[in-house]
Design a protein around this motif. Structure first.
Motif, PDB file in Angstrom:
ATOM      1  N   GLU A 305      25.935  -8.180  45.485  1.00 21.97           N
ATOM      2  CA  GLU A 305      27.261  -7.675  45.831  1.00 21.97           C
ATOM      3  C   GLU A 305      28.399  -8.645  45.540  1.00 21.97           C
ATOM      4  OE1 GLU A 305      27.392  -6.274  49.834  1.00 21.97           O
ATOM      5  OE2 GLU A 305      25.671  -4.936  49.600  1.00 21.97           O
ATOM      6  N   ILE A 306      28.126  -9.962  45.512  1.00 25.61           N
ATOM      7  CA  ILE A 306      29.218 -10.922  45.416  1.00 25.61           C
ATOM      8  C   ILE A 306      29.288 -11.516  44.008  1.00 25.61           C
ATOM      9  CG2 ILE A 306      30.138 -13.104  46.293  1.00 25.61           C
ATOM     10  CD1 ILE A 306      28.873 -12.509  48.960  1.00 25.61           C
ATOM     11  N   PRO A 307      30.411 -11.338  43.318  1.00 29.56           N
ATOM     12  CA  PRO A 307      30.609 -12.007  42.026  1.00 29.56           C
ATOM     13  C   PRO A 307      31.045 -13.457  42.266  1.00 29.56           C
ATOM     14  CG  PRO A 307      32.488 -10.607  42.524  1.00 29.56           C
ATOM     15  CD  PRO A 307      31.511 -10.416  43.641  1.00 29.56           C
ATOM     16  N   ASP A 308      30.087 -14.338  42.341  1.00 26.43           N
ATOM     17  CA  ASP A 308      30.383 -15.713  42.739  1.00 26.43           C
ATOM     18  C   ASP A 308      30.621 -16.613  41.532  1.00 26.43           C
ATOM     19  OD1 ASP A 308      27.783 -15.561  41.879  1.00 26.43           O
ATOM     20  OD2 ASP A 308      27.005 -17.017  43.296  1.00 26.43           O
ATOM     21  N   ALA A 309      31.326 -17.696  41.795  1.00 25.91           N
ATOM     22  CA  ALA A 309      31.556 -18.740  40.792  1.00 25.91           C
ATOM     23  C   ALA A 309      31.503 -20.073  41.510  1.00 25.91           C
ATOM     24  CB  ALA A 309      32.907 -18.542  40.105  1.00 25.91           C
ATOM     25  N   CYS A 484      39.808 -14.777  45.604  1.00 23.00           N
ATOM     26  CA  CYS A 484      40.764 -15.733  45.037  1.00 23.00           C
ATOM     27  C   CYS A 484      40.383 -16.046  43.594  1.00 23.00           C
ATOM     28  CB  CYS A 484      40.821 -17.015  45.865  1.00 23.00           C
ATOM     29  SG  CYS A 484      39.318 -18.017  45.779  1.00 23.00           S
ATOM     30  N   ASP A 485      41.293 -16.692  42.918  1.00 20.64           N
ATOM     31  CA  ASP A 485      41.042 -17.140  41.552  1.00 20.64           C
ATOM     32  C   ASP A 485      40.657 -18.614  41.551  1.00 20.64           C
ATOM     33  OD1 ASP A 485      41.646 -14.629  40.465  1.00 20.64           O
ATOM     34  OD2 ASP A 485      43.797 -15.080  40.486  1.00 20.64           O
ATOM     35  N   GLY A 486      40.360 -19.111  40.356  1.00 18.07           N
ATOM     36  CA  GLY A 486      39.903 -20.489  40.247  1.00 18.07           C
ATOM     37  C   GLY A 486      40.924 -21.506  40.707  1.00 18.07           C
ATOM     38  N   GLY A 487      42.229 -21.173  40.598  1.00 18.04           N
ATOM     39  CA  GLY A 487      43.243 -22.113  41.032  1.00 18.04           C
ATOM     40  C   GLY A 487      43.174 -22.384  42.520  1.00 18.04           C
ATOM     41  N   THR A 488      42.991 -21.339  43.300  1.00 16.06           N
ATOM     42  CA  THR A 488      42.869 -21.506  44.753  1.00 16.06           C
ATOM     43  C   THR A 488      41.601 -22.265  45.109  1.00 16.06           C
ATOM     44  OG1 THR A 488      44.089 -19.449  45.148  1.00 16.06           O
ATOM     45  CG2 THR A 488      42.733 -20.282  46.955  1.00 16.06           C
ATOM     46  N   ALA A 489      40.489 -21.887  44.487  1.00 16.89           N
ATOM     47  CA  ALA A 489      39.231 -22.575  44.762  1.00 16.89           C
ATOM     48  C   ALA A 489      39.317 -24.042  44.361  1.00 16.89           C
ATOM     49  CB  ALA A 489      38.089 -21.884  44.014  1.00 16.89           C
ATOM     50  N   GLY A 490      39.906 -24.308  43.194  1.00 17.82           N
ATOM     51  CA  GLY A 490      40.050 -25.694  42.768  1.00 17.82           C
ATOM     52  C   GLY A 490      40.956 -26.492  43.688  1.00 17.82           C
ATOM     53  N   GLY A 491      42.041 -25.856  44.180  1.00 16.72           N
ATOM     54  CA  GLY A 491      42.920 -26.541  45.115  1.00 16.72           C
ATOM     55  C   GLY A 491      42.213 -26.883  46.416  1.00 16.72           C
TER      56      GLY A 491
END
Length: 510
Positions: A305-309, A484-491
């Motif tokens: 169910e979760i599209p994880d990165a 969220c997008d990668g920018g939020t995760a990276g922050g």
């Protein structure tokens, strides 16, 4: 035998375990047949898909039967044991006292305060792992029918005996003329007159007699008719004996449990049939059940169910380790490293609340949560569990250290409650304890992210423009790309790394 008529038996059934759990495996019996048990004394240790807990018995008396051997899986509502309560027959041998009498925390106090309950009154609905507490405000009972001379003392189950906390009491006749759950052995050709002060006995056929049976709705009547259930055999738990849907559903489950052969209860029950072909040479088949089965189901659901990165970064943890050493050198309770990492996580989540959320797939909405219930992965002999520190955002390092220690000890002992294993909003996974540097963990469904921490080891590192040996750790963040997008995760991850490298950064949010 003198006094035998004063004895009667109560059947205790596996209670509702909460959190949607429908079955449990018997790990260890804490009492033997013939033992004397007290009200609220733990009688069996069971393992559910959430944890291993002790089940207290709401009756006091002598154990006369146990149902299921160790390793047997039982559904909620299945019989666990029977207890003979009331005055002991004169001349009978003294019953044994169970070795774990009063093992719950306040069991001895309740036993001293309420000696009358130990004679079979019971203490109400069972709360797994904690004793039964006070009796509910309103309870219905089925009065015992005087036994016939041929049958001896009949097995009697009050209307709320063995019922789960959420299920109302009811009575059910066993198939094949066996003693019914509502009391009494099968009636003979004649019916003995009722003793003074007791409810009138039912007719010999066990029915209430002629006339309509009060039910709460036609749907309940149809449910009983479609499953071949005679409503006259039930005692309703609603007002004035009104039969509710819960009464019918519980009776159907009880009928299915009673219909199974007695020999089958001694064999471990599995949800799926055993494979027809035997294991090939060199193979060992291990069933996915209990905690390990629940973990397998949850991880599989997360992957589906979760599209994880995942993103990761190396950080210099030298200053964090020095800060912890200084804290512990100043006196007071020692601060654990995982508590400091948890405090960093809660500060980061305050800056990036998107990662403290869940996804409502039906509504197609991201639900942001304002409280941080921090889970942490703990490996035990029974499998991987994730205890939850409630309101971690309100705790300081000392409080977090104490709570991590308490939950870890409970996880290893297998005594975590379902409430301590559910409700997490973010997970911290310290896989560095296994001696590995990095990982791409699977998100703990239905959360949105997990922070992984590898081992802290000396490595060459450029510090202040010069090559030096520093304590380096790899941090990884696996996140749900829907929230969220990668920018939020990276922050988020960069802020965590900054706090690890310069703990003074935390002072801005303390």
């Amino acid at each position: 035998m003198a006094g035998a008529s004063e004895m009667h038996s109560l059947e205790f059934r596996l209670p509702d375990l909460g959190e949607g759990l429908t079955e449990a495996e018997i790990v260890r019996w804490l009492v033997e047949v013939g033992d004397l048990v007290e009200v609220d004394q733990p009688v069996v240790e069971v393992e559910t898909a959430k944890a291993m807990v002790e089940v207290p018995c709401p009756y006091g008396g002598v154990v006369t039967a146990r149902f299921g051997e160790e390793g047997t899986e039982l559904p909620v509502g299945a019989p666990l044991l029977t207890v003979a309560v009331g005055a002991a027959p004169s001349g009978s041998p003294e019953p044994r006292t169970a070795s774990r009498a009063g093992a719950v925390a306040d069991g001895s106090a309740r036993a001293e305060a309420a000696p009358a309950r130990q004679q079979g009154e019971g203490s109400g609905n069972v709360l797994v792992g904690y004793g039964t507490g006070a009796a509910p405000a309103r309870r219905r009972r089925v009065r015992p029918t005087p036994p016939s001379p041929a049958s001896g003392a009949a097995d009697v189950i009050p209307a709320d005996a063995g019922s789960p906390p959420s299920a109302p009491g009811r009575a059910l006749s066993a198939p094949g003329g066996a003693p019914s759950a509502s009391g009494g052995a099968p009636a003979a050709q004649g019916t003995a007159p009722s003793a003074p002060g007791t409810a009138p006995a039912r007719p010999a056929n066990g029915h209430r007699g002629e006339g309509p049976v009060p039910v709460i709705s036609p749907l309940v009547r149809r449910l009983a008719r479609e499953n071949g259930l005679d409503l006259r055999e039930l005692t309703g738990s609603g007002p004035d004996g009104l039969i509710l849907r819960a009464d019918v559903e519980y009776a159907l489950r009880a009928t299915a449990a009673q219909a199974r052969p007695a020999a089958a209860t001694a064999q471990p029950r599995t949800e799926a049939p055993a494979p027809e072909a035997p294991a090939a040479p060199g193979e060992t088949r291990v069933p996915l059940k209990g905690i390990r089965g629940a973990v397998a189901d949850k991880l599989s659901r997360s992957r589906r169910e979760i599209p994880d990165a995942t993103c990761w970064v190396d950080a210099d943890a030298t200053e964090l380790m020095r800060a912890r050493t200084a804290m512990n050198a100043s006196g007071g309770p020692r601060i654990s490293l995982v508590a400091l990492l948890a405090r960093i996580c809660t500060a980061a989540l305050a800056r990036f609340p998107e990662l403290n959320s869940t996804v409502d797939t039906a509504a197609r909405e991201v639900v942001r949560l304002d409280r941080v219930h921090l889970g942490f992965a703990a490996q035990t002999e029974r499998g991987l569990v994730v205890p939850v520190v409630r309101d971690a955002h309100t705790r300081d390092a000392e409080s977090l250290t104490a709570e991590f220690a308490r939950l870890t000890d409970a996880a290893r002992a297998g005594t975590l409650t379902p409430a301590e294993l559910t409700g997490g909003t973010f997970t911290l996974n310290n896989y560095g304890v296994f001696g590995v540097d990095g990982s791409t963990p699977i998100i703990n469904h239905p959360e949105a992210a997990m922070l992984g921490v590898g081992r802290i080891v000396p490595k060459p590192w450029v510090h202040d423009g010069e090559l030096a040996v520093r304590q380096v750790v790899q941090l990884s963040l696996t996140f749900d790309h829907r929230v969220c997008d990668g920018g939020t995760a990276g922050g988020f991850l960069r802020y965590v790394a900054d706090c690890v490298e310069q703990p003074a950064v935390l002072l801005r949010t303390l």
